[in-house]
Scaffold this motif. Structure first.
Motif, mmCIF file in Angstrom:
data_model
loop_
_atom_site.group_PDB
_atom_site.id
_atom_site.type_symbol
_atom_site.label_atom_id
_atom_site.label_comp_id
_atom_site.label_asym_id
_atom_site.label_seq_id
_atom_site.Cartn_x
_atom_site.Cartn_y
_atom_site.Cartn_z
ATOM 1 N N HIS A 21 0.830 -1.210 0.000
ATOM 2 C CA HIS A 21 0.000 0.000 0.000
ATOM 3 C C HIS A 21 0.860 1.254 0.000
ATOM 4 C CE1 HIS A 21 -3.233 -2.810 0.772
ATOM 5 N NE2 HIS A 21 -2.588 -3.246 1.831
ATOM 6 N N GLU A 22 2.028 1.165 -0.684
ATOM 7 C CA GLU A 22 2.954 2.282 -0.855
ATOM 8 C C GLU A 22 3.445 2.836 0.482
ATOM 9 O OE1 GLU A 22 0.650 4.944 -3.266
ATOM 10 O OE2 GLU A 22 1.172 3.883 -5.117
ATOM 11 N N GLY A 23 3.341 2.036 1.512
ATOM 12 C CA GLY A 23 3.854 2.431 2.821
ATOM 13 C C GLY A 23 3.092 3.550 3.491
ATOM 14 N N LYS A 24 1.908 3.882 2.996
ATOM 15 C CA LYS A 24 1.220 5.077 3.516
ATOM 16 C C LYS A 24 0.583 4.857 4.892
ATOM 17 C CE LYS A 24 -2.965 4.139 0.771
ATOM 18 N NZ LYS A 24 -3.866 4.682 -0.283
ATOM 19 N N TYR A 25 0.521 3.607 5.354
ATOM 20 C CA TYR A 25 -0.099 3.347 6.659
ATOM 21 C C TYR A 25 0.929 3.044 7.749
ATOM 22 C CZ TYR A 25 -4.191 2.797 3.649
ATOM 23 O OH TYR A 25 -5.186 2.995 2.723
ATOM 24 N N LEU A 26 2.199 3.229 7.439
ATOM 25 C CA LEU A 26 3.243 2.928 8.415
ATOM 26 C C LEU A 26 3.108 3.797 9.660
ATOM 27 C CD1 LEU A 26 5.852 1.435 9.200
ATOM 28 C CD2 LEU A 26 7.135 3.151 7.897
ATOM 29 N N LYS A 27 2.856 5.076 9.472
ATOM 30 C CA LYS A 27 2.708 5.981 10.613
ATOM 31 C C LYS A 27 1.528 5.577 11.488
ATOM 32 C CE LYS A 27 3.530 10.386 10.147
ATOM 33 N NZ LYS A 27 4.616 10.600 11.133
ATOM 34 N N ASP A 28 0.430 5.164 10.855
ATOM 35 C CA ASP A 28 -0.738 4.721 11.623
ATOM 36 C C ASP A 28 -0.377 3.542 12.523
ATOM 37 O OD1 ASP A 28 -2.981 6.383 10.441
ATOM 38 O OD2 ASP A 28 -2.231 5.416 8.626
ATOM 39 N N LEU A 29 0.344 2.574 11.966
ATOM 40 C CA LEU A 29 0.727 1.390 12.736
ATOM 41 C C LEU A 29 1.678 1.760 13.867
ATOM 42 C CD1 LEU A 29 0.694 -1.678 13.155
ATOM 43 C CD2 LEU A 29 2.601 -1.825 11.525
ATOM 44 N N LEU A 30 2.626 2.639 13.581
ATOM 45 C CA LEU A 30 3.588 3.065 14.598
ATOM 46 C C LEU A 30 2.867 3.735 15.761
ATOM 47 C CD1 LEU A 30 6.477 3.555 15.625
ATOM 48 C CD2 LEU A 30 6.501 5.652 14.247
ATOM 49 N N GLN A 31 1.987 4.652 15.468
ATOM 50 C CA GLN A 31 1.291 5.367 16.533
ATOM 51 C C GLN A 31 0.387 4.437 17.329
ATOM 52 O OE1 GLN A 31 -0.513 8.661 14.397
ATOM 53 N NE2 GLN A 31 1.352 9.907 14.580
ATOM 54 N N TYR A 32 -0.265 3.491 16.634
ATOM 55 C CA TYR A 32 -1.111 2.518 17.326
ATOM 56 C C TYR A 32 -0.270 1.645 18.263
ATOM 57 C CZ TYR A 32 -4.060 -1.551 18.148
ATOM 58 O OH TYR A 32 -4.764 -2.573 18.742
ATOM 59 N N SER A 33 0.876 1.197 17.784
ATOM 60 C CA SER A 33 1.735 0.314 18.569
ATOM 61 C C SER A 33 2.293 1.024 19.795
ATOM 62 C CB SER A 33 2.883 -0.218 17.704
ATOM 63 O OG SER A 33 2.386 -0.938 16.597
ATOM 64 N N ILE A 34 2.665 2.285 19.627
ATOM 65 C CA ILE A 34 3.168 3.062 20.762
ATOM 66 C C ILE A 34 2.058 3.255 21.790
ATOM 67 C CG2 ILE A 34 3.919 5.372 21.464
ATOM 68 C CD1 ILE A 34 5.616 5.460 18.909
ATOM 69 N N ALA A 35 0.868 3.618 21.328
ATOM 70 C CA ALA A 35 -0.242 3.835 22.252
ATOM 71 C C ALA A 35 -0.578 2.552 23.014
ATOM 72 C CB ALA A 35 -1.466 4.335 21.489
ATOM 73 N N ARG A 36 -0.446 1.419 22.351
ATOM 74 C CA ARG A 36 -0.837 0.154 22.980
ATOM 75 C C ARG A 36 0.243 -0.409 23.898
ATOM 76 N NH1 ARG A 36 -4.243 -4.863 20.400
ATOM 77 N NH2 ARG A 36 -4.038 -6.235 22.211
ATOM 78 N N HIS A 37 1.500 -0.329 23.475
ATOM 79 C CA HIS A 37 2.564 -1.006 24.220
ATOM 80 C C HIS A 37 3.573 -0.082 24.893
ATOM 81 C CE1 HIS A 37 1.319 -4.980 23.101
ATOM 82 N NE2 HIS A 37 1.356 -4.691 21.829
ATOM 83 N N PHE A 38 3.733 1.123 24.363
ATOM 84 C CA PHE A 38 4.754 2.026 24.912
ATOM 85 C C PHE A 38 4.191 3.440 25.046
ATOM 86 C CE2 PHE A 38 6.835 -1.234 22.276
ATOM 87 C CZ PHE A 38 7.641 -1.857 23.238
ATOM 88 N N PRO A 39 3.117 3.618 25.808
ATOM 89 C CA PRO A 39 2.497 4.956 25.903
ATOM 90 C C PRO A 39 3.441 6.012 26.458
ATOM 91 C CG PRO A 39 1.619 3.455 27.581
ATOM 92 C CD PRO A 39 2.406 2.625 26.624
ATOM 93 N N GLU A 40 4.471 5.584 27.177
ATOM 94 C CA GLU A 40 5.444 6.543 27.717
ATOM 95 C C GLU A 40 6.239 7.231 26.616
ATOM 96 O OE1 GLU A 40 7.524 2.527 27.506
ATOM 97 O OE2 GLU A 40 5.521 3.282 28.018
ATOM 98 N N LEU A 41 6.159 6.707 25.384
ATOM 99 C CA LEU A 41 6.902 7.287 24.266
ATOM 100 C C LEU A 41 6.072 8.277 23.443
ATOM 101 C CD1 LEU A 41 8.692 4.071 22.884
ATOM 102 C CD2 LEU A 41 9.486 5.680 24.633
ATOM 103 N N GLU A 42 4.820 8.458 23.805
ATOM 104 C CA GLU A 42 3.932 9.286 22.978
ATOM 105 C C GLU A 42 4.405 10.732 22.865
ATOM 106 O OE1 GLU A 42 0.029 8.430 24.684
ATOM 107 O OE2 GLU A 42 -0.403 7.169 22.951
ATOM 108 N N ASP A 43 5.110 11.240 23.868
ATOM 109 C CA ASP A 43 5.596 12.622 23.825
ATOM 110 C C ASP A 43 7.044 12.709 23.365
ATOM 111 O OD1 ASP A 43 3.157 13.589 24.755
ATOM 112 O OD2 ASP A 43 3.739 13.330 26.854
ATOM 113 N N SER A 44 7.609 11.606 22.891
ATOM 114 C CA SER A 44 9.003 11.611 22.447
ATOM 115 C C SER A 44 9.171 12.442 21.179
ATOM 116 C CB SER A 44 9.462 10.177 22.185
ATOM 117 O OG SER A 44 10.734 10.160 21.583
ATOM 118 N N ASP A 45 10.305 13.125 21.088
ATOM 119 C CA ASP A 45 10.596 13.922 19.886
ATOM 120 C C ASP A 45 11.017 13.022 18.718
ATOM 121 O OD1 ASP A 45 10.066 16.292 21.220
ATOM 122 O OD2 ASP A 45 12.142 16.543 21.875
ATOM 123 N N HIS A 46 11.443 11.805 19.028
ATOM 124 C CA HIS A 46 11.889 10.875 17.984
ATOM 125 C C HIS A 46 11.191 9.529 18.204
ATOM 126 C CE1 HIS A 46 14.995 13.792 16.933
ATOM 127 N NE2 HIS A 46 15.279 13.874 18.227
#
Length: 483
Positions: free
Chosen positions: A193-218
């Motif tokens: 899908h031309e990689g257009k959903y990568l950001k969606d997956l990353l944000q979902y994974s952080i919210a689910r497993h690593f919420p402490e990273l949600e405010d990270s600059d990187h």
């Protein structure tokens, strides 16, 4: 028909773009029968059993009766299988929903062997009883060994034949995991899908497993390093108990850092880093001693998938990713040395301790010593008469070790008791129990073995048959994938 088990589903995976999954219902099973039900796990999950009738429970865990709030789906993902990239997905597994426990934790409830899905390719979507009981037994053993793992809630007989290397009785396993997000899920997001959903997956994974990273600059880099740290811890645990996963493809590497997908897995008896049991691992890619290197390789695949989120420029992203992943080998070595030190009762590793550890392992390999029992004998300070442990070279090493730990024997004993199991799933006992259960319908050996493995660190008298492995018992031993 109302459900006899009350779940507390709060499903979020379908909030991702629809390309990540397909809605699909489990295949109807004519006459399902309960084989195993994990009441302790059900209690932890907060499942309310309104009716303990076996037929009613079987209807739930066969997928015939969908619980209120269920949103059955099969996940799409890709993966490197034995180094070769391919499109995959849940070919025989269906996620029922995400259970929220009384403690507020979230767990996937998944049916494995529940029928064909859009990702089944040429597969039949089924599973057989022996493979599902193996996953039940080993995943529960890993949990009680203190190793992050998916767990098993139920096994149901389908009454249908499954055709593998021979005809076997069909079964469905209910698997519980923090999630089924994999390195392969990110490879799918990057390459399709031309990689257009990568950001969606990353944000979902952080919210689910690593919420402490949600405010990270990187975020992407922080996420990668968090996953890498979890994998470091996991692989060190595998090495500690002699566990061999057998098929460390990237689609079998959990983002949550859990052991998952117990196919041709086994536990090493005689110590040898080249030990392989899997029938499909003809080159020894996933041998016991290769597991840290493969974890490093798999993490490289995750880093590659994340490159567009790590930095706008590919060249810059590669440099950042390479710098981060380059820390893995040294970090692993440090954690491995600390773990091996603890197995020997050494609280804080010194530079000279590596030689002490290496000398023992070399001796074990040379003399074909049992990995688990060698450390158990050290833990007991007692060795079998007339055995290899009476050799002069071992006694010389033993003297050096005793000198090393004599300053604080109480702490040494505590560390050894905590890190050296008395009981692991011995391969010959696992196969015997599976044979009786699958071919004869006799679950007694399986239940007895499971009971022993639920308390693996307590060295109990009268259970020596569960600790000893007959000579050359693993000669020619092969495990099978089950697909």
């Amino acid at each position: 028909m109302p459900s006899t088990v009350q779940f507390n589903f709060d499903n979020t995976y379908q909030h991702l773009p629809a390309s990540f999954y397909s809605e699909v219902k489990p295949a109807f099973i004519q006459n399902p029968q309960m084989v195993m039900f994990n009441e302790d796990l059900a209690g932890f999950l907060g499942l309310r059993l309104l009716d303990k009738n076996p037929e009613a429970l079987a209807a739930i865990f066969a997928g015939n009766t969908l619980p209120e709030g269920a949103f059955p789906l099969a996940q799409a993902y890709a993966g490197h299988q034995f180094g070769n990239f391919t499109m995959l997905g849940d070919g025989r597994a269906i996620l029922l929903g995400e259970q929220i426990t009384p403690q507020g934790e979230r767990f996937d409830i998944q049916l494995k062997g529940a029928g064909r899905t859009p990702y089944s390719r040429s597969g039949d979507g089924k599973a057989h009883l022996s493979a599902m009981l193996r996953e039940y037994l080993v995943s529960e053993a890993m949990h009680h060994l203190g190793i992050p793992t998916s767990r098993s809630l139920a096994v149901v007989l389908t009454g249908e034949p499954v055709y593998r290397e021979k005809v076997r009785p069909g079964a469905i396993l209910t698997r519980v995991a923090q999630s089924h997000l994999r390195v392969g899920t990110f490879e799918y997001a990057r390459n399709f899908h031309e990689g257009k959903y990568l950001k969606d997956l990353l944000q979902y994974s952080i919210a689910r497993h690593f919420p402490e990273l949600e405010d990270s600059d990187h975020q992407a880099l922080a996420f990668f390093e968090a996953v890498m740290n979890k994998q470091l811890e996991l692989i060190v645990h595998w090495m500690r108990v002699g566990f061999i996963h057998g098929v460390m493809n990237t689609d079998n590497m959990s983002i949550a850092g859990e052991s998952i997908d117990y196919g041709p897995c086994a536990f090493m008896n005689v110590y040898n880093p080249l030990t392989v049991y899997s029938s499909i691992d003809e080159q020894g890619r996933y041998a016991y001693g290769n597991q840290p290197y493969i974890a490093h390789w798999n993490l490289g695949s995750l880093a590659s998938a994340l490159l567009p989120e790590i930095a706008p420029s590919t060249e810059e992203a590669v440099k950042i990713a390479q710098k981060s992943i380059s820390h893995f080998p040294k970090a692993y070595e440090n954690k491995w040395l600390e773990m091996m030190g603890h197995k020997l009762g050494i609280e804080s590793i010194r530079p000279t301790d590596k030689a002490l550890i290496d000398d023992l392992l070399h001796w074990m390999q040379k003399n074909e010593a049992d990995y688990t029992n060698t450390f158990l004998y050290l833990r007991r300070r007692k060795f079998p008469e007339g055995s290899i442990y009476q050799q002069s070279d071992f006694k010389e090493w033993l003297h050096q070790w005793q000198e090393r730990i004599k300053a604080n024997p109480e702490v040494a004993q505590q560390l050894m008791d905590k890190n050296n199991p008395a009981f692991i799933p011995r391969n010959h006992l696992v196969e015997k129990a599976l044979e009786s259960a699958s071919n004869q319908g006799d679950m007694r050996e399986f239940q007895d073995l499971l009971t022993v493995l639920q308390n693996p660190y307590e060295d109990r008298a009268g259970l020596e048959a569960y600790q000893e492995a007959p000579a050359e018992v693993d000669k020619g031993y092969r495990t099978f994938c089950g697909t």
